[in-house]
Design an enzyme around this catalytic site. Sequence first.
Site, PDB file in Angstrom:
ATOM      1  N   GLU A 138      34.967  36.406  12.957  1.00 42.46           N
ATOM      2  CA  GLU A 138      34.001  36.902  11.972  1.00 42.46           C
ATOM      3  C   GLU A 138      33.530  35.784  11.048  1.00 42.46           C
ATOM      4  O   GLU A 138      32.347  35.696  10.703  1.00 42.46           O
ATOM      5  CB  GLU A 138      34.607  38.039  11.140  1.00 42.46           C
ATOM      6  CG  GLU A 138      34.960  39.290  11.927  1.00 42.46           C
ATOM      7  CD  GLU A 138      33.747  40.074  12.429  1.00 42.46           C
ATOM      8  OE1 GLU A 138      32.619  39.661  12.153  1.00 42.46           O
ATOM      9  OE2 GLU A 138      33.962  41.099  13.111  1.00 42.46           O
ATOM     10  N   ARG A 181      29.655  34.304  11.045  1.00 40.79           N
ATOM     11  CA  ARG A 181      28.894  34.585   9.823  1.00 40.79           C
ATOM     12  C   ARG A 181      28.795  33.360   8.909  1.00 40.79           C
ATOM     13  O   ARG A 181      27.707  33.000   8.451  1.00 40.79           O
ATOM     14  CB  ARG A 181      29.525  35.742   9.044  1.00 40.79           C
ATOM     15  CG  ARG A 181      29.574  37.032   9.844  1.00 40.79           C
ATOM     16  CD  ARG A 181      30.160  38.173   9.048  1.00 40.79           C
ATOM     17  NE  ARG A 181      30.590  39.262   9.936  1.00 40.79           N
ATOM     18  CZ  ARG A 181      30.507  40.542   9.641  1.00 40.79           C
ATOM     19  NH1 ARG A 181      30.013  40.938   8.491  1.00 40.79           N
ATOM     20  NH2 ARG A 181      30.931  41.462  10.494  1.00 40.79           N
ATOM     21  N   ASP A 208      32.040  42.581  24.191  1.00 39.92           N
ATOM     22  CA  ASP A 208      30.576  42.416  24.213  1.00 39.92           C
ATOM     23  C   ASP A 208      30.079  40.970  24.207  1.00 39.92           C
ATOM     24  O   ASP A 208      29.415  40.502  25.143  1.00 39.92           O
ATOM     25  CB  ASP A 208      29.929  43.198  23.056  1.00 39.92           C
ATOM     26  CG  ASP A 208      30.625  42.973  21.698  1.00 39.92           C
ATOM     27  OD1 ASP A 208      31.612  42.208  21.629  1.00 39.92           O
ATOM     28  OD2 ASP A 208      30.169  43.569  20.701  1.00 39.92           O
ATOM     29  N   GLU A 229      21.970  45.830  16.693  1.00 42.66           N
ATOM     30  CA  GLU A 229      21.784  45.589  18.132  1.00 42.66           C
ATOM     31  C   GLU A 229      20.486  46.157  18.706  1.00 42.66           C
ATOM     32  O   GLU A 229      19.832  45.499  19.532  1.00 42.66           O
ATOM     33  CB  GLU A 229      22.987  46.105  18.929  1.00 42.66           C
ATOM     34  CG  GLU A 229      24.245  45.257  18.750  1.00 42.66           C
ATOM     35  CD  GLU A 229      24.970  45.495  17.433  1.00 42.66           C
ATOM     36  OE1 GLU A 229      24.663  46.508  16.750  1.00 42.66           O
ATOM     37  OE2 GLU A 229      25.831  44.681  17.045  1.00 42.66           O
ATOM     38  N   THR A 282      25.673  35.191  17.751  1.00 39.00           N
ATOM     39  CA  THR A 282      25.828  36.648  17.802  1.00 39.00           C
ATOM     40  C   THR A 282      25.670  37.299  16.421  1.00 39.00           C
ATOM     41  O   THR A 282      25.704  38.519  16.298  1.00 39.00           O
ATOM     42  CB  THR A 282      27.170  37.046  18.464  1.00 39.00           C
ATOM     43  OG1 THR A 282      27.148  38.438  18.772  1.00 39.00           O
ATOM     44  CG2 THR A 282      28.354  36.697  17.577  1.00 39.00           C
TER      45      THR A 282
HETATM   46  C1  DMJ Z   1      27.941  41.415  14.009  1.00 38.03           C
HETATM   47  O1  DMJ Z   1      28.886  40.826  13.224  1.00 38.03           O
HETATM   48  C2  DMJ Z   1      27.749  40.681  15.287  1.00 38.03           C
HETATM   49  O2  DMJ Z   1      26.531  41.020  15.850  1.00 38.03           O
HETATM   50  C3  DMJ Z   1      28.834  40.931  16.273  1.00 38.03           C
HETATM   51  O3  DMJ Z   1      28.583  40.321  17.504  1.00 38.03           O
HETATM   52  C4  DMJ Z   1      29.005  42.401  16.494  1.00 38.03           C
HETATM   53  N1  DMJ Z   1      29.169  43.117  15.268  1.00 38.03           N
HETATM   54  C5  DMJ Z   1      28.266  42.842  14.186  1.00 38.03           C
HETATM   55  C6  DMJ Z   1      27.000  43.662  14.193  1.00 38.03           C
HETATM   56  O4  DMJ Z   1      27.088  44.900  14.683  1.00 38.03           O
END
Ligand code: DMJ
Length: 660
Positions: free
Chosen positions: A288, A292, A421, A557, A646
């Site tokens: 995370e 981020r 995912d 998403e 992501t």
């Molecule tokens: C985000 O932190 C990222 O997109 C991650 O890959 C999945 N979860 C959240 C958004 O839903």
Amino acid sequence: MYPPPPPAPHRDFISVTLSLGQSYDGSKSWRRRSCWRKWKQLSRLQRNVILFFLTFLVLCGLLSYISVADQWRAVDGRSAEERKARPADPPVLPAPQKADANPENSPGLLPQKPQRHFRRGPPNLQIRAPDKDSKDRRQDDTRRRDEVVGDARQEDSTQRTVVSWRGAVIEPEQGTEPPSRKAEGPPTKPSSQAPGIQNQPASPNERQRAVIDAFRHAWTGYRKFAWGHDELKPVSRSFSEWFGLGLTLIDALDTMWILGLKKEFEEARKWVSKKLRFQKDVDVNLFESTIRILGGLLSAYHLSGDDLFLRKAEDFGNRLLPAFQTPSRIPYSDVNIGTGAAHPPRWTSDSTVAEVTSIQLEFRELSRLTGSKKFQEAAEEVTRRVHSLSGKKDGLVPMFINTHSGLFTHMGVFTLGARADSYYEYLLKQWIQGGKKETQLLEDYLEAVEGIKRHLLRRSEPRKLTFVGELAHGRFSAKMDHLVCFLPGTLALGAHHGLPADHMELARALMDTCYQMNRQMETGLSPEIVHFNLYPQSDRKDVQVKPADRHNLLRPETVESLFYLHRLTGERKYQDWGWEILQSFNKYTRVPSGGYSSISNVQDPLNPQPRDKMESFFLGETLKYLYLLFSDDPALLSLDAYVFNTEAHPLPIWAPPRVG
Ligand code: DMJ
């Protein structure tokens, strides 16, 4: 008659002594005679034993003399050669070794004490011009050594470690200073002007202005009630902490830049400069915080060209590295950025597969920018290990991996949702990032798409929506997380970069489904999880929601994929669908005093039940993708120049090195 006198005791001794012809001439001579007398007094056995020991000692002495003499000769010979080989004026410091040639430079993984047994002779004599063979050998050696050192490291770390309740805490050699760049490759600077981003953005269209308005509203709440904290609690007008690092602010930096919110960006930049400190005794989740914080800082650096963000990114990256100090090199889920103690979650020594395989874009880019290979090495070692693991099903991976054994656990369960995912997403995106040269990544991705088609794709009833379900020990479940809605965008991106056209067809079909997951809800917002109806005769709708799954966390998403689909097909309907979703966010999640809130029930428009939390990805991802979706300019963060991590932070695609 007198009997004859008894023979004088030891008479022979006396006579022998005298027969030696030695006279008493002082203490030495007397001592010699006394020794000899004692010797003669010994029994034959005693004398033999003593003689044997003396012979043995003499032999030992001789042997060790020969060996020492040999060494002296060798030392003398080498010194002579060295004297010949050394330049007349030798350098004061040894020549630097390349980072990738030196296992001690890689990932902060190895014990950082000097490895005396690897060092022979003066260091400047060990440097050789790199050739391919020796490089390969070095890599093999490094790999072998790593296996050995892995065990040694365990021992070593137990000596230097504060052992935690998990028995897994590692005391790092914490580098708060940026590492010296002298010893490694040259850093890569971004071009002064990031391509596709103008200093003065073209005037936004109406829908983009609506996104800017939404962003400003969210930012107002954050600024008023949560400034410098991780997340806004918009209903209670307060904040919550996760890592205590201003998560929302960092996640939103590049969005502000892209939306042209210069004033807000400058204010946030000031906070980063003045207040953001990573020397904190706090555990962060590796994944995370990488996607981020590290991703956010790197992207802010690329867009603005401001060195502050790179310095912060490098500092932060260094603090994450101890997470990779595990027996298997599969990182722990958590690391304390102040102490460097890394550990798995409380309840397991497993890490999540998606988490350990979705940090590579960021670590690779950090290495490229700093010239320090350790970040890339650490992250790519994970990719290599996961690549060669057994337990996959036609390219599909289980959800957990053990940090001690390095093996998959909880085998036989396959999903494109939570915990797996972004594994698939990062296979493709790393391949793109690296200039489409790393074929192993591509092969794994292509195989996985085939695996998805073979095992997880179904069509719902009655509307025949194509969806991606899950497989548990051979049993199919028609369950799909909203998280899976990243997939249409990823498939479309792959097709854009030359992958089979049927990927694009699948992307379109899945995009329709994700839109329906929103559209069929009373609020127009998707729940966290849906179940699809597989039975034609029933009077059920295609999309079913269980009471526990009705929440919406402001996730990106669907709009993320809408952005890709619109960008790559030019079809307006994708913008229109995104517009509907933005309006739903405004209607059901906007909090009047500032900010947006996740909600508990997407099926109750009268009472969606705000949860009092604005996730950082709402500003980092959801609003950014909406803004980009509404743009008709394909050059705005072109998909041929950037790859989005992501968390929607754009990172540059590496240009091929210039020839000549
Ligand atoms: C985000 O932190 C990222 O997109 C991650 O890959 C999945 N979860 C959240 C958004 O839903």
